[in-house]
Design an enzyme around this catalytic site. Structure first.
Site, PDB file in Angstrom:
ATOM      1  N   HIS A 306       7.093   0.787   0.388  1.00  0.00           N
ATOM      2  CA  HIS A 306       6.019   1.248  -0.476  1.00  0.00           C
ATOM      3  C   HIS A 306       6.621   1.930  -1.682  1.00  0.00           C
ATOM      4  CE1 HIS A 306       2.361   3.192  -1.851  1.00  0.00           C
ATOM      5  NE2 HIS A 306       1.727   2.308  -1.123  1.00  0.00           N
ATOM      6  N   ASP A 363      -0.771  -2.263   5.190  1.00  0.00           N
ATOM      7  CA  ASP A 363      -1.082  -3.665   5.455  1.00  0.00           C
ATOM      8  C   ASP A 363      -0.419  -4.219   6.707  1.00  0.00           C
ATOM      9  OD1 ASP A 363      -2.737  -4.055   3.229  1.00  0.00           O
ATOM     10  OD2 ASP A 363      -1.004  -4.213   1.915  1.00  0.00           O
TER      11      ASP A 363
HETATM   12  N1  CMC Z   1      11.691  -6.199   2.955  1.00  0.00           N
HETATM   13  C1  CMC Z   1      13.010  -6.178   2.645  1.00  0.00           C
HETATM   14  N2  CMC Z   1      13.551  -5.406   1.687  1.00  0.00           N
HETATM   15  C2  CMC Z   1      12.718  -4.636   0.984  1.00  0.00           C
HETATM   16  C3  CMC Z   1      11.344  -4.594   1.241  1.00  0.00           C
HETATM   17  C4  CMC Z   1      10.825  -5.414   2.270  1.00  0.00           C
HETATM   18  N3  CMC Z   1       9.525  -5.421   2.550  1.00  0.00           N
HETATM   19  N4  CMC Z   1      10.749  -3.726   0.392  1.00  0.00           N
HETATM   20  C5  CMC Z   1      11.723  -3.246  -0.383  1.00  0.00           C
HETATM   21  N5  CMC Z   1      12.925  -3.783  -0.024  1.00  0.00           N
HETATM   22  C6  CMC Z   1      14.228  -3.458  -0.590  1.00  0.00           C
HETATM   23  C7  CMC Z   1      14.430  -4.112  -1.944  1.00  0.00           C
HETATM   24  O1  CMC Z   1      15.027  -5.395  -1.808  1.00  0.00           O
HETATM   25  C8  CMC Z   1      15.336  -3.120  -2.628  1.00  0.00           C
HETATM   26  O2  CMC Z   1      16.643  -3.293  -2.096  1.00  0.00           O
HETATM   27  P1  CMC Z   1      17.936  -3.004  -3.036  1.00  0.00           P
HETATM   28  O3  CMC Z   1      17.866  -1.551  -3.386  1.00  0.00           O
HETATM   29  O4  CMC Z   1      19.089  -3.369  -2.176  1.00  0.00           O
HETATM   30  O5  CMC Z   1      17.797  -3.897  -4.229  1.00  0.00           O
HETATM   31  C9  CMC Z   1      14.820  -1.778  -2.134  1.00  0.00           C
HETATM   32  O6  CMC Z   1      14.254  -2.043  -0.834  1.00  0.00           O
HETATM   33  C10 CMC Z   1      13.757  -1.132  -3.033  1.00  0.00           C
HETATM   34  O7  CMC Z   1      12.718  -2.074  -3.221  1.00  0.00           O
HETATM   35  P2  CMC Z   1      11.881  -2.251  -4.555  1.00  0.00           P
HETATM   36  O8  CMC Z   1      11.297  -3.620  -4.609  1.00  0.00           O
HETATM   37  O9  CMC Z   1      12.726  -1.820  -5.731  1.00  0.00           O
HETATM   38  O10 CMC Z   1      10.780  -1.151  -4.355  1.00  0.00           O
HETATM   39  P3  CMC Z   1       9.393  -1.077  -5.119  1.00  0.00           P
HETATM   40  O11 CMC Z   1       8.945   0.322  -5.043  1.00  0.00           O
HETATM   41  O12 CMC Z   1       9.511  -1.710  -6.482  1.00  0.00           O
HETATM   42  O13 CMC Z   1       8.440  -2.056  -4.259  1.00  0.00           O
HETATM   43  C11 CMC Z   1       6.965  -2.855  -2.606  1.00  0.00           C
HETATM   44  C12 CMC Z   1       7.549  -1.606  -3.304  1.00  0.00           C
HETATM   45  C13 CMC Z   1       5.765  -2.426  -1.781  1.00  0.00           C
HETATM   46  C14 CMC Z   1       6.472  -3.853  -3.666  1.00  0.00           C
HETATM   47  C15 CMC Z   1       8.049  -3.485  -1.722  1.00  0.00           C
HETATM   48  O14 CMC Z   1       8.472  -2.571  -0.732  1.00  0.00           O
HETATM   49  C16 CMC Z   1       7.607  -4.798  -1.087  1.00  0.00           C
HETATM   50  O15 CMC Z   1       7.724  -5.849  -1.715  1.00  0.00           O
HETATM   51  N6  CMC Z   1       7.053  -4.758   0.178  1.00  0.00           N
HETATM   52  C17 CMC Z   1       6.517  -5.937   0.798  1.00  0.00           C
HETATM   53  C18 CMC Z   1       5.126  -6.221   0.265  1.00  0.00           C
HETATM   54  C19 CMC Z   1       4.095  -5.244   0.802  1.00  0.00           C
HETATM   55  O16 CMC Z   1       4.041  -4.952   1.992  1.00  0.00           O
HETATM   56  N7  CMC Z   1       3.219  -4.763  -0.098  1.00  0.00           N
HETATM   57  C20 CMC Z   1       2.144  -3.859   0.259  1.00  0.00           C
HETATM   58  C21 CMC Z   1       2.328  -2.484  -0.311  1.00  0.00           C
HETATM   59  S1  CMC Z   1       1.230  -1.251   0.379  1.00  0.00           S
HETATM   60  C22 CMC Z   1      -0.355  -1.703  -0.030  1.00  0.00           C
HETATM   61  C23 CMC Z   1      -0.649  -1.920  -1.454  1.00  0.00           C
HETATM   62  O17 CMC Z   1      -0.043  -1.364  -2.361  1.00  0.00           O
HETATM   63  O18 CMC Z   1      -1.560  -2.674  -1.695  1.00  0.00           O
END
Ligand code: CMC
Length: 427
Positions: A306, A363
């Site tokens: 998140h 989710d």
């Molecule tokens: N699986 C594997 N690796 C992950 C995941 C995941 N679900 N989420 C983040 N990471 C890793 C990412 O690859 C990165 O690694 P590194 O530092 O080595 O490059 C690190 O963790 C930080 O991730 P980020 O993408 O920079 O973080 P963010 O704050 O931009 O993204 C997020 C947050 C929710 C988009 C992301 O965690 C994600 O894609 N999660 C899966 C999709 C999901 O469940 N979304 C629902 C969010 S909650 C409800 C809502 O908002 O509607």
């Protein structure tokens, strides 16, 4: 604490104000920085940027705290009715009994939709994604009531808000029923808001509809848990679209589109599809954990991580318990619940997930409940939208009443410098 900060750029000192929120969060006010220092800040994805001051929802991602208007999400999810929470978010206080009754009556009064909107709905292919249809029909509602909301007129504002709270559940039910080939029907004004949603969606034309309290209370809880989450992608969209003075319906329609994506609300559909794929693949969770950690593989563990929570998402904790209860009460034994729990256990012990502070989010378990309630996967994000509606409305109202300026970020240009046009024959 000092309420000023200084910024030293090339030995020139600039004073910046510090703004402290009611929970002692401190922000650096850079709004005059360009004027004073000819500088802008850059923050892709707004990871560290506050776009507004808001009194609606407080969340502390490090401590796993979420509160609507000061009330903890745990208390609201266990004690409140969704309509009470909607009132709280939009108008700032919990309603009295009379206020709640009036709200409920006023919503029922406005729940009729122009019959011509059915023609629009019926012209979509049955296979169209429900989120696209919902966004378009919400925007279509403007055509049937094009008058702009006078934000200085309380009654006008109330009327627009209630129209949306009344009509969106009907549209949600219609989108679902059309996809299933069922007749489009209205609900029952003798029922409560959530009971009515359940009936509008699930009633069959040839069978008496019997309310199931497990279904109603699970829906009520899920809608409350999704009702607001401060400046997330879709809510920021609603605020920014509304900041151009686009109307409430058009702004919410844009919010629905933003929610559709799988990194935001669309994750609940993606989670269930992922869990089902793992199940069909023999339930090997370790294989999918490795894929999620492999940087050359685009696979991510959906429902994990998140932007703001770097600790347990408090909503996920509540939904996990609810998923157990709902499946037990409905007598369902779904292997994907075990797969989800297995993935969670492995992730919480895995260094990759621990280092990045990745925990299950709202989710991760919600789709398991929706599935148990017989809601198809492509409707999951629509259910999220239904829950988020009061939040979007509350933020749109707050943004307009605070007379916030139009949202218009700046950029750092990295393209070509000035060059001369060359005739097509000489390129
Ligand atoms: N699986 C594997 N690796 C992950 C995941 C995941 N679900 N989420 C983040 N990471 C890793 C990412 O690859 C990165 O690694 P590194 O530092 O080595 O490059 C690190 O963790 C930080 O991730 P980020 O993408 O920079 O973080 P963010 O704050 O931009 O993204 C997020 C947050 C929710 C988009 C992301 O965690 C994600 O894609 N999660 C899966 C999709 C999901 O469940 N979304 C629902 C969010 S909650 C409800 C809502 O908002 O509607």
């Amino acid at each position: 604490m000092n309420n000023k900060a200084t910024l030293n750029i090339n030995n020139k000192v600039h004073d910046l104000d510090l703004i402290t929120g009611s929970e002692n969060e401190v922000a650096l006010d850079i709004s005059k920085l360009r004027l004073d220092a000819n500088l802008i800040t850059i923050d892709a994805g707004f990871k560290n940027t506050g776009s507004c001051q808001s009194a609606i929802t407080f969340l502390d991602g490090e401590k796993g705290i979420l509160r609507y208007r000061g009330y903890s999400i745990e208390e609201l999810a266990n004690k409140a009715d969704f309509l009470e929470v909607a009132y709280l978010l939009i108008f700032g206080e919990l309603p009295t009994k009379q206020q709640l009754e009036k709200l409920s009556d006023d919503i029922k009064e406005r729940s009729i939709i122009d019959e011509d909107l059915r023609i629009i709905l019926n012209s979509y292919p049955k296979s169209a994604h429900p989120m696209g249809i919902l966004s378009s029909l919400t925007s279509g509602l403007v055509a049937f009531d094009p008058s702009a909301v006078d934000i200085d007129d309380d009654e006008d504002m109330y009327d627009a808000i209630l129209n949306l709270l009344a009509k969106i559940p009907v549209l949600v039910a219609w989108v679902y029923r059309r996809r299933k080939g069922l007749p489009l029907e209205y609900g029952d004004t003798s029922l409560g808001y959530v009971e009515n949603i359940a009936k509008m969606m699930f009633q069959r034309p040839n069978k008496e509809y019997i309310q199931n309290q497990t279904v109603v209370s699970a829906l009520n809880k899920l809608l409350i848990l999704h009702a607001d989450h401060e400046q997330n992608c879709s809510t920021s969209t609603v605020r920014i679209v509304g900041s151009s003075y686009a109307g409430l319906f058009a702004s919410v329609s844009a919010g629905i589109s933003a929610l559709w994506g799988r990194l935001h609300g669309g994750a609940n559909q993606a989670v269930i599809e992922m869990l089902e794929a793992i199940n069909e693949d023999g339930g090997d969770t370790k294989k999918y954990m490795s894929k999620a950690k492999d940087k050359s593989d685009p696979f991510r563990l959906m429902g994990f991580g998140h932007r703001v929570y770097k600790n347990f998402d408090p909503r996920a904790k509540i939904i996990k318990v609810a998923a157990d209860e709902v499946l037990k009460n409905l007598g369902i034994d779904d292997p994907i619940l075990d797969i989800a729990k297995g993935l969670e256990k492995e992730a919480l012990e895995d260094q990759y997930f621990v280092d990045r502070k990745l925990y299950p989010n709202v989710d991760f378990y919600s789709g398991i409940i929706y599935k148990a309630l017989d809601i198809p996967a492509e409707m999951f994000t629509v259910m999220f939208a239904l829950g988020r509606l009061p939040g979007w409305v509350a933020h749109w109202r707050e943004m307009r009443l605070r007379k916030e300026p139009i949202g218009r970020p700046r950029q750092v240009y990295i393209g070509e410098n000035l060059r001369s046009f060359s005739d097509i024959n000489s390129r």
